[in-house]
Write a protein that holds these residues in place. Structure first.
Motif, PDB file in Angstrom:
ATOM      1  N   ASN A   8       0.789  -1.224   0.000  1.00  0.00           N
ATOM      2  CA  ASN A   8       0.000   0.000   0.000  1.00  0.00           C
ATOM      3  C   ASN A   8       0.826   1.280   0.000  1.00  0.00           C
ATOM      4  O   ASN A   8       0.693   2.114  -0.858  1.00  0.00           O
ATOM      5  N   ARG A   9       1.652   1.416   1.002  1.00  0.00           N
ATOM      6  CA  ARG A   9       2.360   2.683   1.156  1.00  0.00           C
ATOM      7  C   ARG A   9       3.847   2.394   1.330  1.00  0.00           C
ATOM      8  O   ARG A   9       4.231   1.595   2.165  1.00  0.00           O
ATOM      9  N   THR A  12       8.436   5.258   4.810  1.00  0.00           N
ATOM     10  CA  THR A  12       8.984   6.614   4.733  1.00  0.00           C
ATOM     11  C   THR A  12       9.769   6.890   5.997  1.00  0.00           C
ATOM     12  O   THR A  12       9.211   6.886   7.084  1.00  0.00           O
ATOM     13  N   ALA A  27      10.238   1.564   9.873  1.00  0.00           N
ATOM     14  CA  ALA A  27       8.975   0.956   9.505  1.00  0.00           C
ATOM     15  C   ALA A  27       8.782  -0.389  10.192  1.00  0.00           C
ATOM     16  O   ALA A  27       7.952  -1.167   9.792  1.00  0.00           O
ATOM     17  N   LYS A  30       5.332  -0.910  11.622  1.00  0.00           N
ATOM     18  CA  LYS A  30       4.384  -1.062  10.525  1.00  0.00           C
ATOM     19  C   LYS A  30       4.446  -2.484   9.986  1.00  0.00           C
ATOM     20  O   LYS A  30       3.417  -3.097   9.681  1.00  0.00           O
ATOM     21  N   ASP A  31       5.651  -3.012   9.898  1.00  0.00           N
ATOM     22  CA  ASP A  31       5.818  -4.373   9.420  1.00  0.00           C
ATOM     23  C   ASP A  31       5.153  -5.371  10.363  1.00  0.00           C
ATOM     24  O   ASP A  31       4.447  -6.296   9.934  1.00  0.00           O
ATOM     25  N   ILE A  33       2.731  -4.741  12.484  1.00  0.00           N
ATOM     26  CA  ILE A  33       1.287  -4.539  12.469  1.00  0.00           C
ATOM     27  C   ILE A  33       0.676  -5.168  11.222  1.00  0.00           C
ATOM     28  O   ILE A  33      -0.393  -5.782  11.269  1.00  0.00           O
ATOM     29  N   LYS A  35       1.837  -7.719   9.622  1.00  0.00           N
ATOM     30  CA  LYS A  35       1.882  -9.188   9.777  1.00  0.00           C
ATOM     31  C   LYS A  35       0.849  -9.689  10.785  1.00  0.00           C
ATOM     32  O   LYS A  35       0.469 -10.856  10.768  1.00  0.00           O
ATOM     33  N   ILE A 184      -4.690  -8.463   2.892  1.00  0.00           N
ATOM     34  CA  ILE A 184      -5.487  -7.251   3.066  1.00  0.00           C
ATOM     35  C   ILE A 184      -5.932  -6.764   1.696  1.00  0.00           C
ATOM     36  O   ILE A 184      -5.179  -6.853   0.719  1.00  0.00           O
ATOM     37  N   VAL A 187     -11.448  -1.915   0.768  1.00  0.00           N
ATOM     38  CA  VAL A 187     -12.904  -2.026   0.641  1.00  0.00           C
ATOM     39  C   VAL A 187     -13.348  -1.431  -0.685  1.00  0.00           C
ATOM     40  O   VAL A 187     -12.906  -0.356  -1.092  1.00  0.00           O
ATOM     41  N   PRO A 206     -11.077  -7.046   3.834  1.00  0.00           N
ATOM     42  CA  PRO A 206     -11.203  -5.692   3.283  1.00  0.00           C
ATOM     43  C   PRO A 206     -11.014  -4.634   4.372  1.00  0.00           C
ATOM     44  O   PRO A 206     -11.678  -4.683   5.411  1.00  0.00           O
ATOM     45  N   LYS A 207     -10.118  -3.695   4.087  1.00  0.00           N
ATOM     46  CA  LYS A 207      -9.897  -2.598   5.036  1.00  0.00           C
ATOM     47  C   LYS A 207     -10.292  -1.269   4.381  1.00  0.00           C
ATOM     48  O   LYS A 207     -10.025  -1.048   3.199  1.00  0.00           O
ATOM     49  N   ARG A 208     -10.935  -0.411   5.157  1.00  0.00           N
ATOM     50  CA  ARG A 208     -11.340   0.896   4.639  1.00  0.00           C
ATOM     51  C   ARG A 208     -10.094   1.710   4.278  1.00  0.00           C
ATOM     52  O   ARG A 208      -9.100   1.686   4.988  1.00  0.00           O
ATOM     53  N   LEU A 210      -7.546   4.883   3.859  1.00  0.00           N
ATOM     54  CA  LEU A 210      -7.175   5.921   4.826  1.00  0.00           C
ATOM     55  C   LEU A 210      -8.028   7.176   4.654  1.00  0.00           C
ATOM     56  O   LEU A 210      -8.481   7.775   5.634  1.00  0.00           O
TER      57      LEU A 210
END
Lengths: 216, 216
Positions: A8-9, A12, A27, A30-31, A33, A35, A184, A187, A206-208, A210
């Protein structure tokens, strides 16, 4: 359209010069989370030691608690006998209508039950969510995974484990070495958030996006 | 007796041979969790970019949500004008009777407000705790820190920010570069969990020992 984890992103690093950052990867959380998906099928034959569960609860112990009251208590289970007392009182994956839950051999190797000590506080606000996420991130770091289960037959489980009425069961965390693949997605236009399993058995969540969840 | 952060339990790498573990430090999440204390005084002149807040919310977005309903919405604030609308409606550190909260210059650089979209779900169980902890761990990794505030004048804040009634304010996360030292202690025989500040301004937080919170 399925977005594979991490696609996704781009990571950074906004803190290249910040001496407070430890480690070389901004990150990393983030990694972890990414997983930390909810897993419901496990290599049940891979045991988890009680010592490991204690380490995970220690992460929750050091996590924030409203007014620092720390009303949460924990019951650990990592042997087949006790696990078998817990499993019958859990409901799994409500949207998978044809799947009643993991079969023998794919069930959790361990459970951490999160309870509220009602002598400390009657209602715990969001303490249990904070604790559960700390525990699951710690489990993910150890190569394990799990699922936060709120659909619990609380009274029956309380009786099965002889839990004094002073303690109220809030959540059951199922833990093990994951045996399924979870991806993931974003949506779609229908807004449908129900997870689903494809013909290969991969679990899609499905995730909404951002932009939908940030309202100002 | 004050236990300095990290002194309590030696790091234990139980997964030396586990190929699933990324990174070289199995205690990384423990380190982040230990650093993620509740901070209430900040270097207010250090700004936080909106982009950073978006990255933090993205961590919450990817975190577990009950029935995957994802009812949480977020309002971001990182400019002085909007921050000044939020600050008056927050209560700080209830046990520090003589301290009304951070003075100008030590206030948060940013806020993330966590709301429930009542059109999605009336009550969010523990989603907001999960989200808050993911956000705070991400902030910690970036060398920032913060505090989960539940003591909020919700109606007044809702009006100050013109938040539609559809959304219910759950928590306000205060964020910034921390300006205070916080140490963990073990709760003593009195059982007193109230945090306190010493003559040097160091904030002490008593935590219940692991043996007290694991009840079986």
């Amino acid at each position: 359209m399925a977005d594979r984890l991490g696609d996704n992103r781009p990571g950074t690093n906004l803190n290249k010069n910040n001496p407070h950052i430890t480690g070389d990867n901004n990150a990393m959380i983030k990694d972890l989370i990414a997983k930390n998906r909810s897993y419901r099928r496990f290599f049940q034959e891979v045991p988890i030691e009680r010592r490991t569960l204690e380490e995970l609860v220690d992460l929750a112990r050091l996590s924030p608690s409203g007014a620092n009251l720390q009303p949460l208590k924990y019951i650990l289970s990592c042997d087949p006998q006790r696990n078998a007392l817990i499993f019958p009182h859990l409901a799994w994956a409500g949207y998978l209508k044809d799947w009643p839950g993991p079969l023998e051999g794919e069930r959790p190797s361990a459970y951490i039950i999160i309870l509220a000590d009602t002598q400390i506080r009657q209602s715990v606000n969001c303490d249990h969510g904070i604790a559960a996420q700390s525990i699951l991130l710690g489990a993910t770091e150890k190569g394990l995974g799990g699922c936060i289960i709120a659909s619990v037959q609380k009274q029956q489980l309380q009786e099965a484990l002889n839990v004094p009425f002073r303690y109220e069961i809030l959540l059951v965390l199922a833990l093990g070495k994951p045996k399924e693949k979870v991806v993931i997605e974003t949506v779609g236009p229908s807004g449908d958030i129900k997870y689903w399993r494809d013909a290969q058995g991969t679990h899609h969540v499905p995730k909404r996006p951002l932009d939908d969840i940030i309202i100002a």
